[in-house]
Design a protein around this motif. Structure first.
Motif, PDB file in Angstrom:
ATOM      1  N   ALA A  66       0.873  -1.221  -0.058  1.00  9.35           N
ATOM      2  CA  ALA A  66       0.073  -0.005  -0.083  1.00  9.35           C
ATOM      3  C   ALA A  66       0.900   1.221   0.031  1.00  9.35           C
ATOM      4  O   ALA A  66       0.258   2.190  -0.568  1.00  9.35           O
ATOM      5  CB  ALA A  66      -1.038   0.011   1.247  1.00  9.35           C
ATOM      6  N   ASN A  67       1.999   1.400   0.646  1.00  9.00           N
ATOM      7  CA  ASN A  67       2.818   2.448   0.688  1.00  9.00           C
ATOM      8  C   ASN A  67       3.851   2.594  -0.168  1.00  9.00           C
ATOM      9  O   ASN A  67       4.357   3.461  -0.396  1.00  9.00           O
ATOM     10  CB  ASN A  67       3.720   2.306   2.118  1.00  9.00           C
ATOM     11  N   ASN A  68       4.135   1.440  -1.058  1.00  7.41           N
ATOM     12  CA  ASN A  68       5.269   1.269  -2.059  1.00  7.41           C
ATOM     13  C   ASN A  68       4.950   1.100  -3.255  1.00  7.41           C
ATOM     14  O   ASN A  68       5.656   1.270  -4.330  1.00  7.41           O
ATOM     15  CB  ASN A  68       6.530   0.524  -1.491  1.00  7.41           C
ATOM     16  N   LEU A  69       3.664   0.552  -3.635  1.00  5.86           N
ATOM     17  CA  LEU A  69       3.212   0.247  -5.103  1.00  5.86           C
ATOM     18  C   LEU A  69       2.121   0.951  -5.638  1.00  5.86           C
ATOM     19  O   LEU A  69       1.111   1.209  -4.760  1.00  5.86           O
ATOM     20  CB  LEU A  69       3.021  -1.367  -5.129  1.00  5.86           C
ATOM     21  N   ILE A  70       1.972   1.291  -6.929  1.00  2.98           N
ATOM     22  CA  ILE A  70       0.591   1.867  -7.502  1.00  2.98           C
ATOM     23  C   ILE A  70      -0.381   0.618  -7.466  1.00  2.98           C
ATOM     24  O   ILE A  70       0.162  -0.694  -7.580  1.00  2.98           O
ATOM     25  CB  ILE A  70       0.830   2.600  -8.667  1.00  2.98           C
ATOM     26  N   PRO A  71      -1.417   0.840  -7.725  1.00  2.00           N
ATOM     27  CA  PRO A  71      -2.677  -0.221  -7.913  1.00  2.00           C
ATOM     28  C   PRO A  71      -2.379  -1.180  -8.900  1.00  2.00           C
ATOM     29  O   PRO A  71      -2.442  -2.396  -8.616  1.00  2.00           O
ATOM     30  CB  PRO A  71      -3.782   0.664  -7.982  1.00  2.00           C
ATOM     31  N   GLN A  72      -1.733  -0.789  -9.859  1.00  2.00           N
ATOM     32  CA  GLN A  72      -1.620  -1.643 -11.113  1.00  2.00           C
ATOM     33  C   GLN A  72      -0.456  -2.587 -10.647  1.00  2.00           C
ATOM     34  O   GLN A  72      -0.367  -3.834 -11.096  1.00  2.00           O
ATOM     35  CB  GLN A  72      -0.971  -1.016 -12.394  1.00  2.00           C
ATOM     36  N   GLN A  73       0.529  -2.119  -9.972  1.00  2.00           N
ATOM     37  CA  GLN A  73       1.699  -3.186  -9.725  1.00  2.00           C
ATOM     38  C   GLN A  73       1.274  -3.944  -8.441  1.00  2.00           C
ATOM     39  O   GLN A  73       1.565  -5.349  -8.426  1.00  2.00           O
ATOM     40  CB  GLN A  73       2.780  -2.289  -9.069  1.00  2.00           C
ATOM     41  N   ARG A  74       0.422  -3.597  -7.699  1.00  2.00           N
ATOM     42  CA  ARG A  74      -0.400  -4.440  -6.805  1.00  2.00           C
ATOM     43  C   ARG A  74      -1.052  -5.717  -7.289  1.00  2.00           C
ATOM     44  O   ARG A  74      -0.999  -6.757  -6.830  1.00  2.00           O
ATOM     45  CB  ARG A  74      -0.897  -3.622  -5.638  1.00  2.00           C
ATOM     46  N   ALA A  75      -1.906  -5.228  -8.294  1.00  2.00           N
ATOM     47  CA  ALA A  75      -2.771  -6.271  -8.988  1.00  2.00           C
ATOM     48  C   ALA A  75      -2.103  -7.339  -9.693  1.00  2.00           C
ATOM     49  O   ALA A  75      -2.467  -8.367  -9.989  1.00  2.00           O
ATOM     50  CB  ALA A  75      -3.654  -5.266  -9.836  1.00  2.00           C
ATOM     51  N   THR A  76      -0.865  -6.968 -10.013  1.00  2.00           N
ATOM     52  CA  THR A  76      -0.075  -8.055 -10.903  1.00  2.00           C
ATOM     53  C   THR A  76       0.916  -8.700 -10.124  1.00  2.00           C
ATOM     54  O   THR A  76       1.561  -9.555 -10.656  1.00  2.00           O
ATOM     55  CB  THR A  76       0.617  -7.179 -12.312  1.00  2.00           C
ATOM     56  N   ALA A  77       1.116  -8.474  -8.869  1.00  2.00           N
ATOM     57  CA  ALA A  77       2.174  -8.911  -8.064  1.00  2.00           C
ATOM     58  C   ALA A  77       1.331 -10.400  -7.351  1.00  2.00           C
ATOM     59  O   ALA A  77       0.355 -10.480  -7.555  1.00  2.00           O
ATOM     60  CB  ALA A  77       2.478  -8.250  -6.808  1.00  2.00           C
ATOM     61  N   THR A  78       2.677 -11.244  -7.042  1.00  2.00           N
ATOM     62  CA  THR A  78       2.174 -12.449  -6.281  1.00  2.00           C
ATOM     63  C   THR A  78       2.549 -12.487  -5.024  1.00  2.00           C
ATOM     64  O   THR A  78       3.752 -12.069  -4.906  1.00  2.00           O
ATOM     65  CB  THR A  78       2.590 -13.794  -7.347  1.00  2.00           C
ATOM     66  N   VAL A  79       1.809 -13.022  -4.196  1.00  2.00           N
ATOM     67  CA  VAL A  79       2.284 -13.315  -2.831  1.00  2.00           C
ATOM     68  C   VAL A  79       2.137 -14.712  -2.564  1.00  2.00           C
ATOM     69  O   VAL A  79       1.259 -15.508  -2.895  1.00  2.00           O
ATOM     70  CB  VAL A  79       1.203 -12.784  -1.783  1.00  2.00           C
ATOM     71  N   TYR A  80       3.519 -15.120  -2.345  1.00  2.00           N
ATOM     72  CA  TYR A  80       3.854 -16.656  -1.933  1.00  2.00           C
ATOM     73  C   TYR A  80       3.692 -16.483  -0.395  1.00  2.00           C
ATOM     74  O   TYR A  80       4.471 -15.643   0.344  1.00  2.00           O
ATOM     75  CB  TYR A  80       5.119 -16.959  -2.534  1.00  2.00           C
ATOM     76  N   THR A  81       3.203 -17.848   0.226  1.00  2.00           N
ATOM     77  CA  THR A  81       3.429 -17.770   1.487  1.00  2.00           C
ATOM     78  C   THR A  81       3.240 -19.411   2.039  1.00  2.00           C
ATOM     79  O   THR A  81       2.722 -20.034   1.256  1.00  2.00           O
ATOM     80  CB  THR A  81       1.906 -17.069   2.223  1.00  2.00           C
ATOM     81  N   SER A  82       3.854 -19.471   3.332  1.00  2.00           N
ATOM     82  CA  SER A  82       4.130 -20.830   3.768  1.00  2.00           C
ATOM     83  C   SER A  82       2.670 -21.492   4.105  1.00  2.00           C
ATOM     84  O   SER A  82       2.437 -22.602   4.036  1.00  2.00           O
ATOM     85  CB  SER A  82       5.131 -21.113   4.817  1.00  2.00           C
ATOM     86  N   GLY A  83       1.825 -20.620   4.870  1.00  2.00           N
ATOM     87  CA  GLY A  83       0.433 -20.819   5.067  1.00  2.00           C
ATOM     88  C   GLY A  83      -0.470 -19.994   4.467  1.00  2.00           C
ATOM     89  O   GLY A  83      -0.398 -18.727   4.339  1.00  2.00           O
ATOM     90  N   GLU A  84      -1.495 -20.705   4.034  1.00  2.00           N
ATOM     91  CA  GLU A  84      -2.966 -19.943   3.788  1.00  2.00           C
ATOM     92  C   GLU A  84      -3.230 -18.699   4.523  1.00  2.00           C
ATOM     93  O   GLU A  84      -3.159 -18.808   5.809  1.00  2.00           O
ATOM     94  CB  GLU A  84      -4.135 -20.773   3.501  1.00  2.00           C
ATOM     95  N   HIS A  85      -3.334 -17.627   3.950  1.00  2.00           N
ATOM     96  CA  HIS A  85      -3.748 -16.208   4.907  1.00  2.00           C
ATOM     97  C   HIS A  85      -4.826 -16.698   5.665  1.00  2.00           C
ATOM     98  O   HIS A  85      -5.800 -17.076   5.449  1.00  2.00           O
ATOM     99  CB  HIS A  85      -4.399 -15.133   3.826  1.00  2.00           C
ATOM    100  N   CYS A  86      -4.779 -16.078   7.163  1.00  2.00           N
ATOM    101  CA  CYS A  86      -5.824 -15.883   7.878  1.00  2.00           C
ATOM    102  C   CYS A  86      -6.882 -15.122   7.450  1.00  2.00           C
ATOM    103  O   CYS A  86      -6.524 -14.005   6.572  1.00  2.00           O
ATOM    104  CB  CYS A  86      -5.452 -15.669   9.396  1.00  2.00           C
TER     105      CYS A  86
END
Length: 158
Positions: A66-86
């Motif tokens: 939210a503080n470092n990317l514009i909306p388009q960059q956020r939408a095209t990024a991927t979040v990898y995580t060891s456990g599914e989000h709470c």
């Protein structure tokens, strides 16, 4: 599910971050934010041991994005995580407008492991990501990491 070698590479880093969290006395979770071009933008691990239960790496990724990317960059990024989000982290992901999520172990798996070990349920209802953020593309769990993550979570109890 279409998990690629690139996905496996980033999930490996998440599991390594989870191991790092465990070594520091924290819950074993780790996450990585990757731009559309493959650049790793941000990574973190759980930091809840000192009492702030909102210090999940997925939530920190949302704050950072939210503080470092514009909306388009956020939408095209991927979040990898060891456990599914709470639910808290899934909501932050949806509100910030991040893209695809790939997780190694599911909420259902972690909930089953905890029940098997005789642990009380957590204070928040365990829900899948899409129950909170229905428009987010989600992939997981990835069986290749199940035994290792189960072991990390079990080691947390020792």
């Amino acid at each position: 599910m279409t998990i690629t070698e690139t996905d496996l590479h980033h999930l490996r880093r998440c599991v390594d971050l989870a191991r790092e969290a465990l070594a520091d006395g924290d819950e074993p979770f780790g996450s990585v934010l990757v731009a559309a071009d493959g650049t790793v933008l941000f990574e973190d691990r759980n930091r809840v041991k000192d009492g702030d239960e909102t210090r999940h790496p997925e939530f920190e990724i949302s704050r950072w994005a939210a503080n470092n990317l514009i909306p388009q960059q956020r939408a095209t990024a991927t979040v990898y995580t060891s456990g599914e989000h709470c639910p808290m982290c899934a909501a932050s992901h949806g509100w910030v407008g991040l893209g695809r999520i790939v997780y190694a172990a599911s909420t259902a798996q972690l909930t089953a492991w905890r029940a098997e070990w005789g642990l009380a349920p957590g204070p928040v209802t365990p829900l899948p990501i899409n129950a909170i953020a229905p428009g987010v593309p989600v992939e997981g769990p990835v069986p290749a990491f199940e035994a290792e993550l189960r072991g990390l979570h079990l080691a947390r109890l020792a």
